[in-house]
Design an enzyme around this catalytic site. Structure first.
Site, PDB file in Angstrom:
ATOM      1  CG  ASP A 202      -2.028  -1.053   1.114  1.00 29.15           C
ATOM      2  OD1 ASP A 202      -2.193  -1.609   0.006  1.00 29.15           O
ATOM      3  OD2 ASP A 202      -2.722  -1.302   2.118  1.00 29.15           O
ATOM      4  CG  MET A 294      -1.544   3.366   7.190  1.00 27.84           C
ATOM      5  SD  MET A 294      -3.134   2.597   7.494  1.00 27.84           S
ATOM      6  CE  MET A 294      -4.129   4.035   7.676  1.00 27.84           C
TER       7      MET A 294
END
Ligand code: BGC
Length: 353
Positions: A202, A294
């Protein structure tokens, strides 16, 4: 005549006594030791911990280019390269990762001079053990991509990988299809080079330790095992989302990833099911090495939770032979070579209503 009472003598050795000489020597020794340490420290010979964390992310490349530690194997004067070592010698361990800094891609390019056009890199002093394609599913996340490139390029070079970065950009307004983009990345990367390992990442996930090597293992690898978002642990044992690595052979054994998951969620669970149903298991780094951060963000439009995901996950064994690499269709709209990555814009087809 009364004598003055005898006072206890102070604990100071008499001048000239041997104890006095020993004390003088010790004091002199300490002064010299302190002075040498001070001079060494001020001349920059010692890094404090803050400098260490700051430098180890970007300046390593220059160190890497200029140094030749004994662990780097150069075979002979004809420059025939030997295999890179199993344990890359330039790794630094824990990294400081933050997203408040602003990233200038021109500066990232300048500080990574060995990265070639399209985001390709090959170690100069040894033969990389694996050829790794990094595949990033993408749409409208340029700010996140900047952080990814800024942090990952130095790490991947220290890991001595022969690698290329492929950003697979979904064209149009259809619902996002992460797994299909990953399949496309696999196919497109292979057209360019004979990669034998594929890392699917990602765009918003950054490793916090460069010992978490972005390469393939004897079993499919889950790399993002200790995310800040989940309190630095796994949300559940079967979790396979975020960043994963599969060798060409492992990827083909599971017929790639599903193409039929439109919107958020479930596709990573389907991939897990595929792996297990083919008799493989998941390999993982420990929770310290596998720490990652993240980038916080709002949910993207056209990537709402997929209401069909629970139903689909329940049928992986039935669908995986007909939904995957062997049923993949798409159209490449545009391929752009940037200094730090290759961007491939693709039409993945319409999402079902
Ligand atoms: C979803 C996965 C997701 C996980 C963690 C699960 O319910 O099916 O796709 O990665 O939650 O957010």
């Amino acid at each position: 005549m009364r004598r003055a009472p005898l006072l206890p003598s102070p604990a100071v050795p008499l001048p000239g006594s041997s104890l006095h000489k020993v004390c003088k020597f010790l004091v002199l020794f300490c002064v010299i030791h302190l002075s040498v340490t001070l001079v060494y420290y001020l001349s920059g010979g010692e890094r404090n911990i803050f400098q260490y964390f700051t430098e180890n992310q970007q300046i390593q490349n220059r160190d890497l280019a200029n140094s030749t530690p004994s662990t780097v194997q150069i075979a002979n004067t004809s420059k025939e390269l030997l295999d890179c070592p199993e344990d890359p010698p330039f790794l630094v361990g824990p990294l400081r990762v933050e997203f408040s800094i602003s990233v200038d891609l021109e500066e990232v390019r300048r500080t990574n001079p060995s990265v070639r056009e399209g985001g390709r890199y090959t170690p100069e002093d040894c033969k990389a053990l694996q050829k790794v394609a990094l595949i990033i599913p993408f749409r409208n996340r340029d700010e996140h991509l900047k952080y990814w490139l800024y942090y990952l390029h130095p790490i991947l070079q220290r890991q001595q990988l022969d690698y290329g970065v492929y950003v697979i950009n979904q064209d149009g307004e259809s619902t996002f299809n992460r797994a299909k983009l990953l399949n496309i990345g696999y196919m497109e990367a292979l057209k360019e080079y004979d990669y034998n390992c594929f890392v699917f990442s990602d765009v918003d996930l950054i490793p916090m330790d460069d010992r978490n090597i972005y390469k393939c293992f004897s079993q499919p690898r889950h790399l993002s095992v200790s995310m800040d978002k989940f309190g630095f642990g796994l949300p559940y044992n079967q979790y396979f989302g975020g960043v994963s690595a599969l060798s060409k052979n492992q990827f083909e054994r599971i017929n790639g990833f599903p193409n039929d998951y439109w919107g958020w969620g479930g596709e990573d669970d389907d991939i897990y099911n595929r792996i297990v149903s083919r008799g493989m298991s998941i390999s993982r780094p420990d929770a310290i090495t596998g720490k990652c951060r993240m980038i916080r963000h709002n949910r993207d439009t056209k990537n709402e939770p997929n209401p069909k995901r629970f139903d689909l996950i329940g049928k992986t064994r039935l669908t995986m032979n007909s939904d995957g690499l062997n049923s993949l269709t798409y159209k490449v709209i545009k391929t752009e070579k940037y200094p730090l990555y290759t961007k491939i814009t693709v039409d993945v087809g319409p999402s079902p209503s």
